[in-house]
Scaffold this motif. Structure first.
Motif, PDB file in Angstrom:
ATOM      1  N   CYS A 452      31.642  -0.810  84.475  1.00  0.00           N
ATOM      2  CA  CYS A 452      33.396  -1.504  84.437  1.00  0.00           C
ATOM      3  C   CYS A 452      33.642  -1.679  86.065  1.00  0.00           C
ATOM      4  N   LEU A 453      34.490  -2.487  86.204  1.00  0.00           N
ATOM      5  CA  LEU A 453      35.480  -2.662  87.474  1.00  0.00           C
ATOM      6  C   LEU A 453      36.264  -1.545  87.630  1.00  0.00           C
ATOM      7  N   ASP A 454      36.063  -0.672  88.833  1.00  0.00           N
ATOM      8  CA  ASP A 454      36.576   0.474  88.993  1.00  0.00           C
ATOM      9  C   ASP A 454      37.204   0.396  90.591  1.00  0.00           C
ATOM     10  N   VAL A 455      38.229   1.258  90.758  1.00  0.00           N
ATOM     11  CA  VAL A 455      38.637   1.522  92.181  1.00  0.00           C
ATOM     12  C   VAL A 455      37.817   2.690  92.671  1.00  0.00           C
ATOM     13  N   SER A 461      45.257   4.368  97.621  1.00  0.00           N
ATOM     14  CA  SER A 461      45.324   3.954  99.017  1.00  0.00           C
ATOM     15  C   SER A 461      45.102   2.507  99.152  1.00  0.00           C
ATOM     16  N   ASP A 462      45.946   1.946  99.818  1.00  0.00           N
ATOM     17  CA  ASP A 462      45.407   0.468 100.226  1.00  0.00           C
ATOM     18  C   ASP A 462      44.185   0.433 100.854  1.00  0.00           C
ATOM     19  N   GLY A 463      43.384  -0.644 100.591  1.00  0.00           N
ATOM     20  CA  GLY A 463      42.011  -0.597 101.107  1.00  0.00           C
ATOM     21  C   GLY A 463      41.028  -0.056 100.594  1.00  0.00           C
ATOM     22  N   ALA A 464      41.436   0.582  99.063  1.00  0.00           N
ATOM     23  CA  ALA A 464      40.329   1.391  98.591  1.00  0.00           C
ATOM     24  C   ALA A 464      39.294   0.266  98.086  1.00  0.00           C
ATOM     25  N   ARG A 465      37.882   0.496  97.828  1.00  0.00           N
ATOM     26  CA  ARG A 465      36.981  -0.461  97.647  1.00  0.00           C
ATOM     27  C   ARG A 465      36.832  -0.692  95.916  1.00  0.00           C
ATOM     28  N   LEU A 466      36.584  -1.602  95.548  1.00  0.00           N
ATOM     29  CA  LEU A 466      36.428  -1.992  94.209  1.00  0.00           C
ATOM     30  C   LEU A 466      34.758  -2.050  94.117  1.00  0.00           C
ATOM     31  N   ILE A 467      34.439  -1.442  92.998  1.00  0.00           N
ATOM     32  CA  ILE A 467      32.950  -1.163  92.744  1.00  0.00           C
ATOM     33  C   ILE A 467      32.665  -1.212  91.028  1.00  0.00           C
ATOM     34  N   GLN A 468      31.339  -1.232  90.780  1.00  0.00           N
ATOM     35  CA  GLN A 468      31.073  -1.071  89.256  1.00  0.00           C
ATOM     36  C   GLN A 468      30.695   0.352  89.191  1.00  0.00           C
ATOM     37  N   GLN A 477      39.938   2.303  85.811  1.00  0.00           N
ATOM     38  CA  GLN A 477      39.239   1.070  85.353  1.00  0.00           C
ATOM     39  C   GLN A 477      40.011   0.433  84.314  1.00  0.00           C
ATOM     40  N   LYS A 478      41.095   0.576  84.358  1.00  0.00           N
ATOM     41  CA  LYS A 478      41.833  -0.306  83.615  1.00  0.00           C
ATOM     42  C   LYS A 478      43.024  -1.209  84.406  1.00  0.00           C
ATOM     43  N   TRP A 479      42.936  -2.311  84.000  1.00  0.00           N
ATOM     44  CA  TRP A 479      43.760  -3.560  84.653  1.00  0.00           C
ATOM     45  C   TRP A 479      44.677  -4.280  83.944  1.00  0.00           C
TER      46      TRP A 479
END
Length: 484
Positions: A452-455, A461-468, A477-479
């Protein structure tokens, strides 16, 4: 006078002509150009596959062709040529020649030439090129305008010399021919603090009078002047070197009359571009769309002028005297119909746990640039996405500002692999499936890995990476997908 029957050769010629006329426009030279797709933030290439170098340029239409003139530089950014290209559809550009070069005149041997613009003078039958001239690519102390002429649009241009118009400095430049045939030149003057508008002599090769000093002290350059529905529009950029900034525009009912205050056009970076020209695309049925032609300078991305990309966008007119411009990675142009339109249905993607948007870090357009979460901001095209169906219930997700697609880096199967932007294509790691996650949210699952696409780290925080990451039902993981 005795009349003779036509001889067989003459009769054959008449029949051949009649047959050709019946065929009409079946030949490619006479066919009306079909609509074409132009991809932004790229370089055009000619039919031989060579880059089109027409930076800082302008376009003139002659008969069925558009002719594009612009800067072709040496690797050190110094002047090499003014190159000319032509096209019937505004996408396929045929190289026509280097119409001005260092060898044209001794004054050009070490000169720097920028922003060439060509006008046609109906009275003299001459094509007149105006441009900005300096002594070198690094010394901008001359600040001169220059003129060259040719009897054919894409022939060699004869150098007429350079000068300061009426003694004033002259840098970034544009030209305009009014509906009554009067020619004008606009240039940045007074160390770029002001814009001066000059009326040209009847043959367009000299200055007759300065008719305006606009927005004094506001540091404007890169002017583009056009007229629509009796209103004059002048689009300009700020003076920030190679770096993009907020474009602005002003209007007037007369070039010599009162001009409005400057208003913003596009976003605060003008989508990473600077004005080069505004081209009226006039259809055969009377429809006209005005096309913004901008440069995304290679120097602003660590390269050179010849690395620059093109940004072309349709201008819109909410009212007779106002102007707006949205960004699209791709546009469709029909020169036959006089239409230019952007492609894409744009959405934002908001993380349920933080309320922040999926975002391309630092507005980057680079291959492999990371995706992060950032506070949502209206109008931020680096937070706008297009979900493109590719079959089997999967989508590619294009970022509006770059035209690149959301992907798991290197198509990794691992937890924690970075989500980045890459050139859209069929490579694994770019396709996603959506699954409902609660009444208002969804999960985005990478097709190649099932993750899943995940923070990262459930960060707020602003700038936190998106990962799987392995799907686990977490709110990070909810959008929420929201249409614009």
């Amino acid at each position: 006078m005795r009349r003779h029957p036509p001889c067989p050769a003459a009769l054959f010629a008449v029949l051949a002509t009649l047959f050709a006329s019946l065929l009409g426009g079946l030949g490619p030279a006479e066919a009306s150009p079909s609509p074409v797709t132009v991809v932004n933030a790229t370089q055009f290439t000619d039919p031989a596959g060579l880059p089109v170098h027409a930076h800082g340029g302008g376009v003139i239409k002659v008969d069925e062709y558009y002719y594009w003139f612009g800067e072709d530089r040496n690797p050190d950014n110094s002047f090499r040529y003014v190159s000319a290209y032509r096209s019937a559809d505004l996408r396929t550009w045929e190289f026509r020649g280097h119409v001005l070069s260092q060898a044209t005149d001794p004054e050009l041997a070490t000169a720097n030439i920028e922003r060439p613009k060509v006008m046609y003078n109906r009275a003299t039958g001459q094509f007149v090129m105006w441009m900005h001239k300096e002594g070198s690519a690094t010394d901008y102390g001359e600040a001169r305008a220059a003129v060259a002429v040719s009897s054919t649009v894409d022939g060699d241009y004869s150098w007429r010399g350079s000068f300061r118009p009426l003694g004033h400095m002259s840098r970034d430049i544009t030209t305009f021919v009014d509906t009554d045939g009067t020619g004008y030149m606009v240039s940045a003057a007074n160390e770029n603090a002001d814009l001066h508008v000059y009326r040209l002599t009847a043959d367009y090769t000299g200055i007759e009078a300065r008719v305006q000093k606009l927005w004094a002290g506001q540091s404007r350059e890169a002017p583009a002047l056009f007229k629509r529905d009796g209103v004059y529009f002048l689009v300009t950029s700020g003076a920030t070197g190679w770096s993009p900034n907020q474009q602005k525009y002003g209007t007037a009912d007369s070039i010599t009359g009162t001009w409005s205050p400057l208003r913003d056009l596009g976003d605060g970076r003008t989508y990473g571009s600077q004005t080069a020209f505004v081209l009226p695309v006039e259809g055969t049925s009377g429809v006209t769309t005005h096309l913004y032609m901008g440069d995304r300078w290679g120097n602003s991305m660590g390269g050179t002028v010849n690395d620059s990309q093109y940004i072309w966008l349709p201008l819109k007119f909410p009212t007779r005297t106002t102007l707006s411009m949205d960004y699209y990675p791709q546009i469709i142009i029909s020169t036959e119909n006089g239409t230019v339109r952007g492609i894409g249905d744009w959405n934002t993607l908001t993380a349920a746990h933080s309320g922040k948007c999926a975002d391309a870090a630092d507005w980057s357009v680079a291959e492999g640039a990371p995706l992060i979460q950032w506070t949502c901001a209206a109008g931020s095209v680096n937070q706008q996405l297009w979900f493109q169906g590719v079959g089997d219930g999967t989508v590619r997700i294009m970022l509006r500002h770059s035209g690149k697609c959301l992907a798991v880096q290197d198509a990794s199967p691992d937890d924690g692999a970075a989500v980045v932007q890459t050139t859209c294509g069929d490579a694994p790691g770019q396709t996603w499936k959506s699954a409902q996650a609660g009444p208002t949210g969804m999960r985005l699952v990478a097709q190649h890995s099932g993750k899943c696409l995940d923070v990262a780290d459930r960060s707020w925080s602003d700038g936190a990476r998106l990962i799987q990451w392995t799907c686990n039902g977490g709110d990070n993981q909810k959008w929420r997908r929201s249409a614009l």
